[in-house]
Write a protein that holds these residues in place. Structure first.
Motif, PDB file in Angstrom:
ATOM      1  N   THR A   1       0.888  -1.086  -0.003  1.00 55.66           N
ATOM      2  CA  THR A   1      -0.107  -0.120   0.070  1.00 55.66           C
ATOM      3  C   THR A   1       0.790   1.324   0.035  1.00 55.66           C
ATOM      4  OG1 THR A   1      -1.928  -1.370   1.075  1.00 55.66           O
ATOM      5  CG2 THR A   1      -1.626   1.275   1.235  1.00 55.66           C
ATOM      6  N   ALA A   2       2.013   1.338   0.711  1.00 56.12           N
ATOM      7  CA  ALA A   2       2.909   2.361   0.392  1.00 56.12           C
ATOM      8  C   ALA A   2       3.687   2.887  -0.586  1.00 56.12           C
ATOM      9  CB  ALA A   2       3.976   2.271   1.912  1.00 56.12           C
ATOM     10  N   THR A   3       3.644   1.602  -1.378  1.00 53.00           N
ATOM     11  CA  THR A   3       4.183   1.985  -2.522  1.00 53.00           C
ATOM     12  C   THR A   3       3.179   2.386  -3.791  1.00 53.00           C
ATOM     13  OG1 THR A   3       5.899  -0.024  -2.117  1.00 53.00           O
ATOM     14  CG2 THR A   3       5.662   0.699  -4.513  1.00 53.00           C
ATOM     15  N   PHE A   4       2.114   1.741  -3.822  1.00 49.81           N
ATOM     16  CA  PHE A   4       1.158   1.802  -4.882  1.00 49.81           C
ATOM     17  C   PHE A   4       0.206   3.027  -4.525  1.00 49.81           C
ATOM     18  CE2 PHE A   4       2.408  -2.445  -5.225  1.00 49.81           C
ATOM     19  CZ  PHE A   4       3.198  -2.267  -6.543  1.00 49.81           C
ATOM     20  N   ARG A   5       0.194   3.799  -3.180  1.00 51.07           N
ATOM     21  CA  ARG A   5      -0.780   4.858  -2.769  1.00 51.07           C
ATOM     22  C   ARG A   5      -0.613   6.065  -3.914  1.00 51.07           C
ATOM     23  NH1 ARG A   5      -0.204   4.946   2.555  1.00 51.07           N
ATOM     24  NH2 ARG A   5      -2.048   3.720   2.777  1.00 51.07           N
ATOM     25  N   GLY A   6      -1.644   6.480  -4.486  1.00 54.31           N
ATOM     26  CA  GLY A   6      -1.331   7.656  -5.412  1.00 54.31           C
ATOM     27  C   GLY A   6      -1.309   7.248  -6.867  1.00 54.31           C
ATOM     28  N   GLY A   7      -1.464   6.149  -7.223  1.00 50.87           N
ATOM     29  CA  GLY A   7      -1.255   5.812  -8.333  1.00 50.87           C
ATOM     30  C   GLY A   7       0.271   5.810  -9.138  1.00 50.87           C
ATOM     31  N   PRO A   8       0.086   5.191 -10.422  1.00 49.58           N
ATOM     32  CA  PRO A   8       1.708   5.089 -10.913  1.00 49.58           C
ATOM     33  C   PRO A   8       2.559   6.220 -11.021  1.00 49.58           C
ATOM     34  CG  PRO A   8      -0.384   4.140 -12.407  1.00 49.58           C
ATOM     35  CD  PRO A   8      -0.886   4.999 -11.151  1.00 49.58           C
ATOM     36  N   THR A   9       1.910   7.207 -10.963  1.00 50.43           N
ATOM     37  CA  THR A   9       2.735   8.722 -11.047  1.00 50.43           C
ATOM     38  C   THR A   9       3.376   8.731  -9.608  1.00 50.43           C
ATOM     39  OG1 THR A   9       0.955  10.181 -10.419  1.00 50.43           O
ATOM     40  CG2 THR A   9       1.439   9.892 -12.821  1.00 50.43           C
ATOM     41  N   ALA A  10       2.897   8.188  -8.604  1.00 52.76           N
ATOM     42  CA  ALA A  10       3.383   8.341  -7.405  1.00 52.76           C
ATOM     43  C   ALA A  10       4.517   7.214  -6.903  1.00 52.76           C
ATOM     44  CB  ALA A  10       2.269   8.464  -6.244  1.00 52.76           C
ATOM     45  N   TYR A  11       4.468   6.153  -7.741  1.00 51.08           N
ATOM     46  CA  TYR A  11       5.507   4.985  -7.407  1.00 51.08           C
ATOM     47  C   TYR A  11       6.768   5.297  -6.902  1.00 51.08           C
ATOM     48  CZ  TYR A  11       1.600   2.045  -9.285  1.00 51.08           C
ATOM     49  OH  TYR A  11       0.177   1.458  -9.550  1.00 51.08           O
ATOM     50  N   ALA A  12       7.525   6.061  -7.803  1.00 43.27           N
ATOM     51  CA  ALA A  12       8.778   6.419  -7.759  1.00 43.27           C
ATOM     52  C   ALA A  12       8.949   7.197  -6.515  1.00 43.27           C
ATOM     53  CB  ALA A  12       9.448   7.057  -9.121  1.00 43.27           C
ATOM     54  N   ALA A  13       8.213   8.126  -6.177  1.00 46.13           N
ATOM     55  CA  ALA A  13       8.266   8.984  -5.101  1.00 46.13           C
ATOM     56  C   ALA A  13       8.072   8.213  -3.712  1.00 46.13           C
ATOM     57  CB  ALA A  13       7.514  10.303  -5.162  1.00 46.13           C
ATOM     58  N   ASN A  14       7.151   7.385  -3.863  1.00 52.60           N
ATOM     59  CA  ASN A  14       6.737   6.603  -2.550  1.00 52.60           C
ATOM     60  C   ASN A  14       7.860   5.684  -2.329  1.00 52.60           C
ATOM     61  OD1 ASN A  14       4.357   7.771  -2.520  1.00 52.60           O
ATOM     62  ND2 ASN A  14       3.031   5.822  -3.591  1.00 52.60           N
ATOM     63  N   ILE A  15       8.587   4.835  -3.421  1.00 55.31           N
ATOM     64  CA  ILE A  15       9.602   4.045  -2.963  1.00 55.31           C
ATOM     65  C   ILE A  15      10.807   4.918  -2.454  1.00 55.31           C
ATOM     66  CG2 ILE A  15      11.213   2.696  -3.999  1.00 55.31           C
ATOM     67  CD1 ILE A  15       9.120   1.613  -6.292  1.00 55.31           C
ATOM     68  N   ALA A  16      11.269   6.038  -3.087  1.00 56.19           N
ATOM     69  CA  ALA A  16      12.215   6.956  -2.768  1.00 56.19           C
ATOM     70  C   ALA A  16      12.132   7.301  -1.266  1.00 56.19           C
ATOM     71  CB  ALA A  16      12.317   8.157  -3.390  1.00 56.19           C
ATOM     72  N   ALA A  17      10.771   7.573  -0.750  1.00 56.35           N
ATOM     73  CA  ALA A  17      10.490   7.907   0.562  1.00 56.35           C
ATOM     74  C   ALA A  17      10.567   6.638   1.648  1.00 56.35           C
ATOM     75  CB  ALA A  17       9.039   8.262   0.658  1.00 56.35           C
ATOM     76  N   LEU A  18      10.282   5.390   0.993  1.00 55.69           N
ATOM     77  CA  LEU A  18      10.692   4.179   1.864  1.00 55.69           C
ATOM     78  C   LEU A  18      11.907   4.153   1.905  1.00 55.69           C
ATOM     79  CD1 LEU A  18       7.841   2.146   0.384  1.00 55.69           C
ATOM     80  CD2 LEU A  18       8.075   2.690   2.967  1.00 55.69           C
ATOM     81  N   LYS A  19      12.772   4.098   0.930  1.00 56.27           N
ATOM     82  CA  LYS A  19      14.112   3.986   0.994  1.00 56.27           C
ATOM     83  C   LYS A  19      14.958   4.787   1.943  1.00 56.27           C
ATOM     84  CE  LYS A  19      14.940   1.712  -3.387  1.00 56.27           C
ATOM     85  NZ  LYS A  19      15.599   1.733  -4.688  1.00 56.27           N
ATOM     86  N   GLY A  20      14.236   6.281   1.850  1.00 58.52           N
ATOM     87  CA  GLY A  20      14.875   7.350   2.891  1.00 58.52           C
ATOM     88  C   GLY A  20      14.638   7.100   4.356  1.00 58.52           C
ATOM     89  N   ALA A  21      13.408   6.454   4.530  1.00 60.74           N
ATOM     90  CA  ALA A  21      13.196   6.259   5.711  1.00 60.74           C
ATOM     91  C   ALA A  21      14.146   5.309   6.598  1.00 60.74           C
ATOM     92  CB  ALA A  21      11.588   5.769   5.755  1.00 60.74           C
TER      93      ALA A  21
END
Length: 99
Positions: free
Chosen positions: A79-99
């Motif tokens: 859910t944390a990856t796919f929230r916000g749709g395809p345009t948000a995936y890269a930012a979501n993944i970057a945020a997770l890696k940064g956490a």
């Protein structure tokens, strides 16, 4: 019980801890999984083997650092990856890696 894990640790390469009730996405992380992860990490480390400790369920940017500190080596964040749709995936993944 957790003590039963000692009998199989020499047979596995990965231990998975489900930190939600399996069945559907979007559930909240179950906090009682955290001490289990810490205990499993201690037991795994005591074997001297390289065994991955994976956590699946409710993983997000708020709890990812705590999970890593507890000893998790792999995090599943649907859910944390796919929230916000395809345009948000890269930012979501970057945020997770940064956490």
């Amino acid at each position: 019980p957790l003590a039963a894990i000692d009998h199989v640790l020499d047979l596995v390469d990965l231990v998975l801890v489900m930190s939600v009730n399996p069945g559907f996405g979007g559930q909240s992380f179950i906090e009682s999984a955290l001490p289990k992860i810490e205990a499993l990490r201690r037991r795994i480390d005591a074997t001297g083997r390289t065994i991955e400790l994976e956590v699946d369920g409710g993983v997000d940017t708020a709890n990812a650092p705590r999970l890593a500190a507890a000893g998790a080596t792999m995090l599943v964040a649907g859910t944390a990856t796919f929230r916000g749709g395809p345009t948000a995936y890269a930012a979501n993944i970057a945020a997770l890696k940064g956490a």
